[in-house]
Enzyme design. Structure first.
Site, PDB file in Angstrom:
ATOM      1  N   HIS A  47       0.854  -1.191   0.000  1.00 51.94           N
ATOM      2  CA  HIS A  47       0.000   0.000   0.000  1.00 51.94           C
ATOM      3  C   HIS A  47       0.887   1.237   0.000  1.00 51.94           C
ATOM      4  O   HIS A  47       2.024   1.214   0.491  1.00 51.94           O
ATOM      5  CB  HIS A  47      -0.911   0.001   1.216  1.00 51.94           C
ATOM      6  CG  HIS A  47      -2.009  -1.006   1.149  1.00 51.94           C
ATOM      7  ND1 HIS A  47      -3.172  -0.870   1.864  1.00 51.94           N
ATOM      8  CD2 HIS A  47      -2.132  -2.159   0.448  1.00 51.94           C
ATOM      9  CE1 HIS A  47      -3.964  -1.890   1.616  1.00 51.94           C
ATOM     10  NE2 HIS A  47      -3.359  -2.693   0.767  1.00 51.94           N
ATOM     11  N   GLU A  49       0.962   3.925   1.738  1.00 54.79           N
ATOM     12  CA  GLU A  49       1.434   4.395   3.039  1.00 54.79           C
ATOM     13  C   GLU A  49       2.613   3.552   3.549  1.00 54.79           C
ATOM     14  O   GLU A  49       3.576   4.098   4.111  1.00 54.79           O
ATOM     15  CB  GLU A  49       0.291   4.349   4.069  1.00 54.79           C
ATOM     16  CG  GLU A  49      -0.877   5.231   3.729  1.00 54.79           C
ATOM     17  CD  GLU A  49      -1.939   4.560   2.849  1.00 54.79           C
ATOM     18  OE1 GLU A  49      -3.058   5.083   2.781  1.00 54.79           O
ATOM     19  OE2 GLU A  49      -1.650   3.509   2.222  1.00 54.79           O
ATOM     20  N   CYS A  77      -6.415   2.386   4.933  1.00 54.82           N
ATOM     21  CA  CYS A  77      -7.130   1.207   5.416  1.00 54.82           C
ATOM     22  C   CYS A  77      -6.718   0.949   6.863  1.00 54.82           C
ATOM     23  O   CYS A  77      -5.839   1.615   7.407  1.00 54.82           O
ATOM     24  CB  CYS A  77      -6.808  -0.002   4.533  1.00 54.82           C
ATOM     25  SG  CYS A  77      -5.120  -0.605   4.735  1.00 54.82           S
ATOM     26  N   CYS A  80      -2.923   0.220   7.246  1.00 53.21           N
ATOM     27  CA  CYS A  80      -2.075   1.400   7.091  1.00 53.21           C
ATOM     28  C   CYS A  80      -2.288   2.390   8.232  1.00 53.21           C
ATOM     29  O   CYS A  80      -1.330   3.005   8.712  1.00 53.21           O
ATOM     30  CB  CYS A  80      -2.336   2.056   5.748  1.00 53.21           C
ATOM     31  SG  CYS A  80      -1.790   1.036   4.355  1.00 53.21           S
TER      32      CYS A  80
END
Length: 160
Positions: A47, A49, A77, A80
């Site tokens: 992801h 992040e 999410c 993260c």
């Protein structure tokens, strides 16, 4: 947020889910990330992040993360969000809400003591329309299989 949007646009050009983010310290971008490997349904680790946190650790390990702000094109999410909190990043600015998997609305007071004591500032919907445009492009392209026919795809395509 403009730089995060550019990261997301680059991800989209590469056929990836258009999430981009930047970590900012003293008004300077110190780390960047964009979603990678979203074309593989089994990879939920790359992801934006998490990629940005790795970039930060590699290039600026001395930075006090409590002084950082992260700008994301999509609401982090749960994974993260927790990674940001545990990394001591407590100011989160995002553009587009993740109606299916966003983690920022979780009530930290209901979690274990580690999280319960944390304070976080969430600033939503900054340049939301620009981010939404990228997600609509992604979901309107049948070649992009990631989260197609999901609640998030339906929600995004129904937005005006």
């Amino acid at each position: 947020m403009q730089i995060a949007l550019a990261e997301a646009a680059n991800a989209l050009e590469q056929g990836e889910f258009p999430v981009g983010c930047v970590l900012v310290h003293d008004n300077q971008v110190v780390a960047r990330g964009r979603r990678r490997n979203s074309r593989r349904q089994t990879n939920e680790l790359d992801h934006a992040e998490i990629v940005a946190l790795h970039d930060l650790i590699e290039n600026y390990p001395e930075i006090d993360c409590s002084q950082l702000t992260i700008y994301c094109t999509m609401e982090p999410c749960l994974m993260c969000f927790a990674a940001l909190l545990l990394s001591n990043v407590h100011t989160i600015v995002y553009a587009y809400e993740d109606a299916m998997g966003g983690g920022t609305a979780i009530n930290l007071n209901h979690l274990t003591p580690l999280y319960r004591q944390m304070e976080v500032t969430i600033i939503p919907r900054i340049l939301r329309d620009e981010s939404l445009t990228l997600f609509k492009k992604f979901f309107n392209n049948p070649a992009n299989k990631y989260w197609q026919n999901s609640f998030l795809a339906d929600y995004t395509l129904a937005q005006e």
